[in-house]
Design a protein around this motif. Structure first.
Motif, PDB file in Angstrom:
ATOM      1  N   ARG A  29     -45.851 129.262  61.297  1.00  0.00           N
ATOM      2  CA  ARG A  29     -45.951 128.889  59.975  1.00  0.00           C
ATOM      3  C   ARG A  29     -47.358 128.286  59.548  1.00  0.00           C
ATOM      4  NH1 ARG A  29     -40.296 126.342  61.462  1.00  0.00           N
ATOM      5  NH2 ARG A  29     -38.956 128.430  61.038  1.00  0.00           N
ATOM      6  N   ALA A  30     -48.153 127.841  60.748  1.00  0.00           N
ATOM      7  CA  ALA A  30     -49.472 127.227  59.919  1.00  0.00           C
ATOM      8  C   ALA A  30     -50.533 128.448  59.890  1.00  0.00           C
ATOM      9  CB  ALA A  30     -49.812 126.300  61.291  1.00  0.00           C
ATOM     10  N   ARG A  31     -50.259 129.442  60.846  1.00  0.00           N
ATOM     11  CA  ARG A  31     -51.378 130.428  60.728  1.00  0.00           C
ATOM     12  C   ARG A  31     -50.829 131.973  60.296  1.00  0.00           C
ATOM     13  NH1 ARG A  31     -56.096 129.032  63.765  1.00  0.00           N
ATOM     14  NH2 ARG A  31     -56.344 126.900  62.951  1.00  0.00           N
ATOM     15  N   ARG A  32     -49.499 132.196  60.376  1.00  0.00           N
ATOM     16  CA  ARG A  32     -48.885 133.427  60.163  1.00  0.00           C
ATOM     17  C   ARG A  32     -49.560 134.534  61.002  1.00  0.00           C
ATOM     18  NH1 ARG A  32     -44.850 132.410  56.054  1.00  0.00           N
ATOM     19  NH2 ARG A  32     -45.173 130.489  55.603  1.00  0.00           N
ATOM     20  N   SER A  33     -49.876 134.289  62.067  1.00  0.00           N
ATOM     21  CA  SER A  33     -50.355 135.185  63.031  1.00  0.00           C
ATOM     22  C   SER A  33     -49.352 136.129  63.683  1.00  0.00           C
ATOM     23  CB  SER A  33     -50.847 134.517  64.369  1.00  0.00           C
ATOM     24  OG  SER A  33     -51.056 135.224  65.340  1.00  0.00           O
ATOM     25  N   THR A  34     -49.701 137.444  63.760  1.00  0.00           N
ATOM     26  CA  THR A  34     -48.712 138.458  64.177  1.00  0.00           C
ATOM     27  C   THR A  34     -48.756 138.393  65.726  1.00  0.00           C
ATOM     28  OG1 THR A  34     -50.570 140.276  64.200  1.00  0.00           O
ATOM     29  CG2 THR A  34     -49.256 140.028  62.224  1.00  0.00           C
ATOM     30  N   ARG A  35     -49.446 137.984  66.479  1.00  0.00           N
ATOM     31  CA  ARG A  35     -49.362 137.677  67.921  1.00  0.00           C
ATOM     32  C   ARG A  35     -48.471 136.546  68.214  1.00  0.00           C
ATOM     33  NH1 ARG A  35     -55.764 137.858  69.770  1.00  0.00           N
ATOM     34  NH2 ARG A  35     -56.068 140.211  69.237  1.00  0.00           N
ATOM     35  N   ILE A  36     -48.378 135.556  67.573  1.00  0.00           N
ATOM     36  CA  ILE A  36     -47.352 134.556  67.667  1.00  0.00           C
ATOM     37  C   ILE A  36     -46.098 135.183  67.108  1.00  0.00           C
ATOM     38  CG2 ILE A  36     -46.718 132.207  66.909  1.00  0.00           C
ATOM     39  CD1 ILE A  36     -49.589 131.494  66.256  1.00  0.00           C
ATOM     40  N   ALA A  37     -45.845 135.815  65.959  1.00  0.00           N
ATOM     41  CA  ALA A  37     -44.802 136.501  65.758  1.00  0.00           C
ATOM     42  C   ALA A  37     -44.217 137.319  66.763  1.00  0.00           C
ATOM     43  CB  ALA A  37     -44.881 137.237  64.457  1.00  0.00           C
ATOM     44  N   ASP A  38     -44.785 138.224  67.677  1.00  0.00           N
ATOM     45  CA  ASP A  38     -44.552 138.931  68.421  1.00  0.00           C
ATOM     46  C   ASP A  38     -43.779 138.073  69.658  1.00  0.00           C
ATOM     47  OD1 ASP A  38     -45.341 141.381  66.981  1.00  0.00           O
ATOM     48  OD2 ASP A  38     -47.245 141.340  67.988  1.00  0.00           O
ATOM     49  N   MET A  97     -24.415 139.650  49.852  1.00  0.00           N
ATOM     50  CA  MET A  97     -24.874 138.466  48.906  1.00  0.00           C
ATOM     51  C   MET A  97     -24.992 137.460  49.677  1.00  0.00           C
ATOM     52  SD  MET A  97     -26.719 139.699  46.371  1.00  0.00           S
ATOM     53  CE  MET A  97     -27.103 138.169  45.670  1.00  0.00           C
ATOM     54  N   PRO A  98     -23.710 136.986  50.090  1.00  0.00           N
ATOM     55  CA  PRO A  98     -23.709 135.477  50.816  1.00  0.00           C
ATOM     56  C   PRO A  98     -24.549 135.481  52.060  1.00  0.00           C
ATOM     57  CG  PRO A  98     -21.572 136.323  50.361  1.00  0.00           C
ATOM     58  CD  PRO A  98     -22.358 137.367  50.084  1.00  0.00           C
ATOM     59  N   VAL A  99     -24.679 136.726  52.778  1.00  0.00           N
ATOM     60  CA  VAL A  99     -25.481 136.692  54.022  1.00  0.00           C
ATOM     61  C   VAL A  99     -27.051 136.630  53.480  1.00  0.00           C
ATOM     62  CG1 VAL A  99     -26.304 138.212  55.735  1.00  0.00           C
ATOM     63  CG2 VAL A  99     -23.866 137.939  55.200  1.00  0.00           C
ATOM     64  N   ILE A 100     -27.649 137.471  52.481  1.00  0.00           N
ATOM     65  CA  ILE A 100     -28.973 137.416  52.285  1.00  0.00           C
ATOM     66  C   ILE A 100     -29.330 136.138  51.514  1.00  0.00           C
ATOM     67  CG2 ILE A 100     -28.657 138.363  49.903  1.00  0.00           C
ATOM     68  CD1 ILE A 100     -31.544 139.329  52.175  1.00  0.00           C
ATOM     69  N   GLU A 101     -28.730 135.588  50.905  1.00  0.00           N
ATOM     70  CA  GLU A 101     -28.832 134.248  50.230  1.00  0.00           C
ATOM     71  C   GLU A 101     -28.879 133.195  51.397  1.00  0.00           C
ATOM     72  OE1 GLU A 101     -26.482 135.026  45.893  1.00  0.00           O
ATOM     73  OE2 GLU A 101     -25.531 134.225  47.329  1.00  0.00           O
ATOM     74  N   ALA A 102     -28.148 133.183  52.241  1.00  0.00           N
ATOM     75  CA  ALA A 102     -28.160 132.257  53.553  1.00  0.00           C
ATOM     76  C   ALA A 102     -29.384 132.338  54.287  1.00  0.00           C
ATOM     77  CB  ALA A 102     -26.820 132.359  54.592  1.00  0.00           C
ATOM     78  N   LEU A 103     -29.730 133.679  54.372  1.00  0.00           N
ATOM     79  CA  LEU A 103     -30.954 133.990  55.157  1.00  0.00           C
ATOM     80  C   LEU A 103     -32.265 133.419  54.280  1.00  0.00           C
ATOM     81  CD1 LEU A 103     -30.717 137.488  56.673  1.00  0.00           C
ATOM     82  CD2 LEU A 103     -30.944 135.340  57.937  1.00  0.00           C
ATOM     83  N   ALA A 104     -32.090 133.556  53.115  1.00  0.00           N
ATOM     84  CA  ALA A 104     -33.492 133.102  52.300  1.00  0.00           C
ATOM     85  C   ALA A 104     -33.463 131.832  52.073  1.00  0.00           C
ATOM     86  CB  ALA A 104     -32.849 133.921  50.745  1.00  0.00           C
ATOM     87  N   ARG A 105     -32.439 130.722  52.357  1.00  0.00           N
ATOM     88  CA  ARG A 105     -32.534 129.582  52.546  1.00  0.00           C
ATOM     89  C   ARG A 105     -33.120 128.934  53.983  1.00  0.00           C
ATOM     90  NH1 ARG A 105     -27.692 129.951  49.523  1.00  0.00           N
ATOM     91  NH2 ARG A 105     -26.541 129.995  51.472  1.00  0.00           N
ATOM     92  N   PHE A 106     -33.339 129.765  54.837  1.00  0.00           N
ATOM     93  CA  PHE A 106     -33.981 129.379  56.228  1.00  0.00           C
ATOM     94  C   PHE A 106     -35.395 129.246  55.966  1.00  0.00           C
ATOM     95  CE2 PHE A 106     -30.048 130.639  58.161  1.00  0.00           C
ATOM     96  CZ  PHE A 106     -30.180 130.165  59.611  1.00  0.00           C
ATOM     97  N   PRO A 107     -36.180 128.322  56.954  1.00  0.00           N
ATOM     98  CA  PRO A 107     -37.315 128.065  56.849  1.00  0.00           C
ATOM     99  C   PRO A 107     -38.007 129.632  57.126  1.00  0.00           C
ATOM    100  CG  PRO A 107     -36.416 126.516  58.166  1.00  0.00           C
ATOM    101  CD  PRO A 107     -35.397 127.342  57.723  1.00  0.00           C
ATOM    102  N   ASP A 108     -39.281 129.612  56.677  1.00  0.00           N
ATOM    103  CA  ASP A 108     -40.171 130.867  56.904  1.00  0.00           C
ATOM    104  C   ASP A 108     -40.079 131.222  58.407  1.00  0.00           C
ATOM    105  OD1 ASP A 108     -40.723 130.829  54.263  1.00  0.00           O
ATOM    106  OD2 ASP A 108     -42.856 130.641  54.424  1.00  0.00           O
ATOM    107  N   ASP A 109     -39.628 132.504  58.477  1.00  0.00           N
ATOM    108  CA  ASP A 109     -39.218 132.734  59.866  1.00  0.00           C
ATOM    109  C   ASP A 109     -39.743 134.392  59.982  1.00  0.00           C
ATOM    110  OD1 ASP A 109     -38.175 133.721  62.226  1.00  0.00           O
ATOM    111  OD2 ASP A 109     -36.687 132.306  62.353  1.00  0.00           O
ATOM    112  N   PRO A 110     -40.663 134.810  60.836  1.00  0.00           N
ATOM    113  CA  PRO A 110     -40.950 136.370  60.923  1.00  0.00           C
ATOM    114  C   PRO A 110     -40.082 137.201  61.483  1.00  0.00           C
ATOM    115  CG  PRO A 110     -42.091 135.077  62.848  1.00  0.00           C
ATOM    116  CD  PRO A 110     -41.604 134.084  62.057  1.00  0.00           C
TER     117      PRO A 110
END
Length: 186
Positions: A29-38, A97-110
């Motif tokens: 979340r601090a860097r949005r690094s693709t390596r960290i995401a992997d 819809m309830p599924v996507i709305e619930a996912l959208a409320r999660f903190p940013d996550d790759p």
């Protein structure tokens, strides 16, 4: 970020994958690094295998499975995301819809961003009213900035989709891609 990654490594060495996952997400979340995401993806697979019924949420019916999914999602526990994403989507956009709305409320996550990019690629919901579903999905991309999703989103642009998609959803799709490209250039 370096200290957070060191903490993640210590937790991995101690076989505490859930704490390592939390540290990795903080670093991402601090860097949005693709390596960290992997690395997050790999650690998440281990955590998901230890949770849920074989790494997914099961139910006798789609409704039961979705209810269990939503109950699990309420906690917004990063350790549950792998299991949530491995669970099949409901068959119609209205039930999803309830599924996507619930996912959208999660903190940013790759992991969520990539799962949603793959969902766009598969386009399971392609009706004139499904743009309501995709509006929530593309809003997630617009705040997420996970550059790993860009090739997936661009790669599926030539897929044949309905006229509903072209007129209702394509503009949102193109705007999300443009925003990711602008983020990439920064």
């Amino acid at each position: 970020v370096v200290k957070t990654l060191d903490r993640a490594l210590q937790k991995l060495n101690a076989n505490d994958h859930e704490s390592a996952l939390d540290a990795l997400l903080t670093a991402w979340r601090a860097r949005r690094s693709t390596r960290i995401a992997d690395v997050i993806d790999r650690v998440s697979e281990i955590v998901a295998a230890r949770r849920g019924d074989g790494g997914t949420i099961k139910g006798k019916t789609v409704k039961e499975r979705t209810e269990k999914w939503l109950e699990t999602a309420k906690a917004k526990d990063a350790a549950d995301v792998g299991v949530l994403l491995a669970t099949p989507w409901p068959g119609t956009w209205e039930h999803a819809m309830p599924v996507i709305e619930a996912l959208a409320r999660f903190p940013d996550d790759p992991r969520i961003a990539m799962a949603l990019a793959r969902l766009v690629e598969a386009t399971p919901y392609d009706t004139w009213t499904s743009s309501r579903f995709y509006r929530v999905l593309f809003a997630y991309f617009n705040k997420q900035h996970d550059l790993r999703t860009l090739p997936v989103l661009e790669g599926q642009l030539d897929h044949v989709k309905s006229s509903y998609w072209k007129h209702g959803t394509r503009p949102m799709e193109l705007a999300a891609i443009a925003k990711l490209k602008a983020y990439q250039d920064d």
